[in-house]
Design a protein around this motif. Structure first.
Motif, PDB file in Angstrom:
ATOM      1  N   MET A 142      40.166  20.882  17.411  1.00  0.00           N
ATOM      2  CA  MET A 142      39.666  22.010  18.180  1.00  0.00           C
ATOM      3  C   MET A 142      39.939  21.760  19.653  1.00  0.00           C
ATOM      4  O   MET A 142      39.731  20.663  20.168  1.00  0.00           O
ATOM      5  N   ARG A 143      40.415  22.784  20.344  1.00  0.00           N
ATOM      6  CA  ARG A 143      40.831  22.631  21.730  1.00  0.00           C
ATOM      7  C   ARG A 143      39.634  22.451  22.658  1.00  0.00           C
ATOM      8  O   ARG A 143      38.558  23.001  22.426  1.00  0.00           O
ATOM      9  N   ARG A 144      39.869  21.709  23.737  1.00  0.00           N
ATOM     10  CA  ARG A 144      38.865  21.534  24.783  1.00  0.00           C
ATOM     11  C   ARG A 144      39.322  22.254  26.043  1.00  0.00           C
ATOM     12  O   ARG A 144      40.488  22.626  26.173  1.00  0.00           O
ATOM     13  N   GLY A 145      38.384  22.409  26.991  1.00  0.00           N
ATOM     14  CA  GLY A 145      38.741  23.037  28.258  1.00  0.00           C
ATOM     15  C   GLY A 145      38.899  24.540  28.117  1.00  0.00           C
ATOM     16  O   GLY A 145      38.421  25.166  27.176  1.00  0.00           O
ATOM     17  N   GLY A 146      39.579  25.134  29.073  1.00  0.00           N
ATOM     18  CA  GLY A 146      39.805  26.570  29.049  1.00  0.00           C
ATOM     19  C   GLY A 146      38.793  27.333  29.880  1.00  0.00           C
ATOM     20  O   GLY A 146      37.808  26.793  30.380  1.00  0.00           O
ATOM     21  N   PHE A 147      39.049  28.615  30.030  1.00  0.00           N
ATOM     22  CA  PHE A 147      38.197  29.476  30.839  1.00  0.00           C
ATOM     23  C   PHE A 147      36.883  29.791  30.131  1.00  0.00           C
ATOM     24  O   PHE A 147      36.733  29.575  28.928  1.00  0.00           O
ATOM     25  N   ALA A 148      35.964  30.339  30.894  1.00  0.00           N
ATOM     26  CA  ALA A 148      34.769  30.914  30.296  1.00  0.00           C
ATOM     27  C   ALA A 148      35.103  32.301  29.767  1.00  0.00           C
ATOM     28  O   ALA A 148      35.972  33.000  30.293  1.00  0.00           O
ATOM     29  N   VAL A 149      34.449  32.685  28.682  1.00  0.00           N
ATOM     30  CA  VAL A 149      34.600  34.015  28.111  1.00  0.00           C
ATOM     31  C   VAL A 149      33.211  34.633  28.013  1.00  0.00           C
ATOM     32  O   VAL A 149      32.203  33.929  28.086  1.00  0.00           O
ATOM     33  N   ASP A 150      33.175  35.944  27.872  1.00  0.00           N
ATOM     34  CA  ASP A 150      31.861  36.589  27.875  1.00  0.00           C
ATOM     35  C   ASP A 150      31.778  37.674  26.820  1.00  0.00           C
ATOM     36  O   ASP A 150      32.789  38.153  26.307  1.00  0.00           O
ATOM     37  N   PHE A 151      30.538  38.022  26.509  1.00  0.00           N
ATOM     38  CA  PHE A 151      30.232  39.119  25.608  1.00  0.00           C
ATOM     39  C   PHE A 151      29.316  40.086  26.347  1.00  0.00           C
ATOM     40  O   PHE A 151      28.453  39.672  27.116  1.00  0.00           O
ATOM     41  N   ARG A 152      29.509  41.349  26.066  1.00  0.00           N
ATOM     42  CA  ARG A 152      28.676  42.364  26.722  1.00  0.00           C
ATOM     43  C   ARG A 152      28.532  43.565  25.803  1.00  0.00           C
ATOM     44  O   ARG A 152      29.413  43.869  25.008  1.00  0.00           O
ATOM     45  N   GLY A 153      27.406  44.237  25.917  1.00  0.00           N
ATOM     46  CA  GLY A 153      27.182  45.449  25.138  1.00  0.00           C
ATOM     47  C   GLY A 153      26.578  45.170  23.780  1.00  0.00           C
ATOM     48  O   GLY A 153      26.755  44.105  23.190  1.00  0.00           O
ATOM     49  N   ALA A 154      25.850  46.152  23.273  1.00  0.00           N
ATOM     50  CA  ALA A 154      25.119  45.998  22.017  1.00  0.00           C
ATOM     51  C   ALA A 154      26.034  45.731  20.838  1.00  0.00           C
ATOM     52  O   ALA A 154      25.674  44.983  19.925  1.00  0.00           O
ATOM     53  N   THR A 155      27.225  46.306  20.835  1.00  0.00           N
ATOM     54  CA  THR A 155      28.126  46.135  19.696  1.00  0.00           C
ATOM     55  C   THR A 155      28.525  44.681  19.528  1.00  0.00           C
ATOM     56  O   THR A 155      28.434  44.107  18.429  1.00  0.00           O
TER      57      THR A 155
END
Length: 456
Positions: free
Chosen positions: A71-84
């Motif tokens: 499994m890869r390490r590092g990388g950008f942050a990602v986000d989730f938004r909205g009820a769906t």
């Protein structure tokens, strides 16, 4: 984390429902997929483990192949938004764990002039969504969750009786795909050939599955005339990253700062993130570290502020993320027994809500396969019909990401800064993003599949 390898012969367990002559639509009858329906998933970042989670619990036999050795390490942050998006995470049983690993949200960014004086501020909500997490942390959570003993996770309700944990193959990749009447014959770069009932490409914007089964990347991925780059700063960078700031000139932006999510890392001195305009397509530069560094340095020649100082840190960077801002436009997300998921089907490098769309796509694709009793023709059609409008709207953010961050003219830079200095304009932009992310009515696939299993 070593390889998890299981050798077995597959059987053609997906085709039975497809031979009934039934018109595409909701499958009839109480059955879900026949137990030995095997699915090869390429990619173990986000969409792949999410799809493996659902397919395993619906009675399919998923195998995930990943070119990286673990499994890869590092990388950008990602986000989730909205009820769906949050609802799908909750139904997977991972929402609370993701919140436990949250970065705490994005960091505010101040745009400055050549003398370091503030011009405008971009609020953290622009990047952080409602829940933000490092991509590597998210991948590990999804991986562990997909392998959890069935019934031991928090997925609502009992798992189907035919539930099967996925197999993961690390350090290998697909070399060829040959579809037959009963399956897909797959050869690998390292492993022995195998046959699967279905293949899903969840392997990103530069998808191998898409290239092998649909055609060359140039036919589906459109360069949007911008590039992005990122690297960690050396400790010798001093106060360069003392606060999150961005300096822009027409067609190029460079930001530096120390993000709160990495503050506890030993030796962490901050990071650089760059966006610059270029019509040149540099596919080879993505694979050559020296070429990446040279391309970035050339793009910022003659820039003001502390850019020369920043470019000097490239020499000490052990790795540099570098890619075009592009988007994938694939006329059909499936061909025969092979389908595309996430960025491989509808990706946008930056600003396209790709992580949330991938999670939702995995949920819909697995649910439709289960309800169609494994009939891939019906399931793939319904999956694309339901998800494409949502994914296309999410992609629109990717189209303007480069132009927003590194406008082509000084007038456009001034207009962007004026909008960021207007609370009403900022609120409208945030509201638009939230509305797009929530614009999909979710079916309760787990409940429908459980009802079908109980009716057997």
């Amino acid at each position: 984390m070593g390889e998890h390898v299981v050798t077995y012969e597959t059987t053609a367990g997906c085709e039975g429902a497809g031979r009934t002559g039934r018109e595409p639509g909701r499958a009839r009858g109480p059955r879900t997929a026949r137990p030995q329906c095997s699915v090869l998933i390429s990619g173990a970042s986000v969409a792949g483990p999410a799809l493996a989670h659902w397919l395993g619990r619906y009675g399919f036999r998923p195998t995930v192949i990943e070119v990286a050795p673990a499994m890869r390490r590092g990388g950008f942050a990602v986000d989730f938004r909205g009820a769906t998006q949050l609802t799908v995470l909750e139904r997977m049983g991972v929402l609370e764990e993701i919140r436990d690993h949250s970065t705490g949200g994005g960091d505010p960014l101040t745009f400055v002039d050549g003398r370091g004086r503030p011009l405008a501020a971009m609020p953290p909500e622009f990047a952080g969504g409602e829940v933000e997490i490092l991509r590597s942390d998210l991948s590990r959570i999804l991986y562990r969750h997909s392998l959890a003993p069935l019934g031991a996770d928090h997925t609502p309700g009992p798992p189907p009786r035919d539930a099967c944990p996925p197999e993961y193959l690390f350090g290998d990749s697909i070399a060829s795909l040959t579809e037959t009447a009963d399956g897909v014959q797959v050869t690998f770069e390292r492993g022995a050939p195998r046959t699967f009932d279905l293949v899903v490409g969840a392997d990103g914007l530069h998808s191998t599955v898409r290239r092998l089964a649909f055609g060359p990347e140039r036919d589906f991925v459109r360069h949007l005339c911008y590039y992005i780059a990122a690297w960690d700063l050396p400790e010798a960078a001093g106060d360069l990253a003392a606060r999150p700031v961005g300096y822009g000139e027409p067609g190029r932006l460079a930001t530096v700062g120390r993000t709160s999510r990495r503050a506890a890392e030993a030796g962490y001195a901050g990071e650089a993130f760059c966006v610059f305009a270029s019509e040149e397509e540099r596919g080879h530069d993505r694979r050559d570290l020296r070429a990446r560094k040279q391309a970035i340095a050339r793009a910022y020649e003659g820039a003001g502020w502390r850019i020369p100082e920043l470019m000097a840190t490239l020499g000490q960077a052990g790795d540099v993320y570098f890619d075009s801002i592009s988007r994938a436009d694939v006329p059909s997300w499936s061909t025969g027994r092979i389908a595309l998921l996430g960025d491989a089907a509808h990706g946008a490098t930056l600003g396209g809500m790709g992580t949330g769309s991938a999670i939702i796509g995995a949920y819909v694709l697995a649910g439709e396969l289960a309800l169609a009793e494994g009939d891939h023709r019906t399931a793939f059609t319904r999956y694309e019909r339901k998800l494409r409008p949502y994914a296309t709207r999410c992609q629109q953010g990717g189209r303007g990401a480069g132009e927003f961050l590194a406008p082509a003219t000084q007038e456009a830079i001034d207009a962007r800064n004026a909008a960021l200095n207007s609370p009403a304009a900022v609120a409208a932009m945030l509201r638009q993003g939230h509305d797009i992310s929530a614009a999909l009515a979710l079916e309760d696939y787990p409940a429908q599949v459980r009802a079908a299993v109980c009716a057997r």
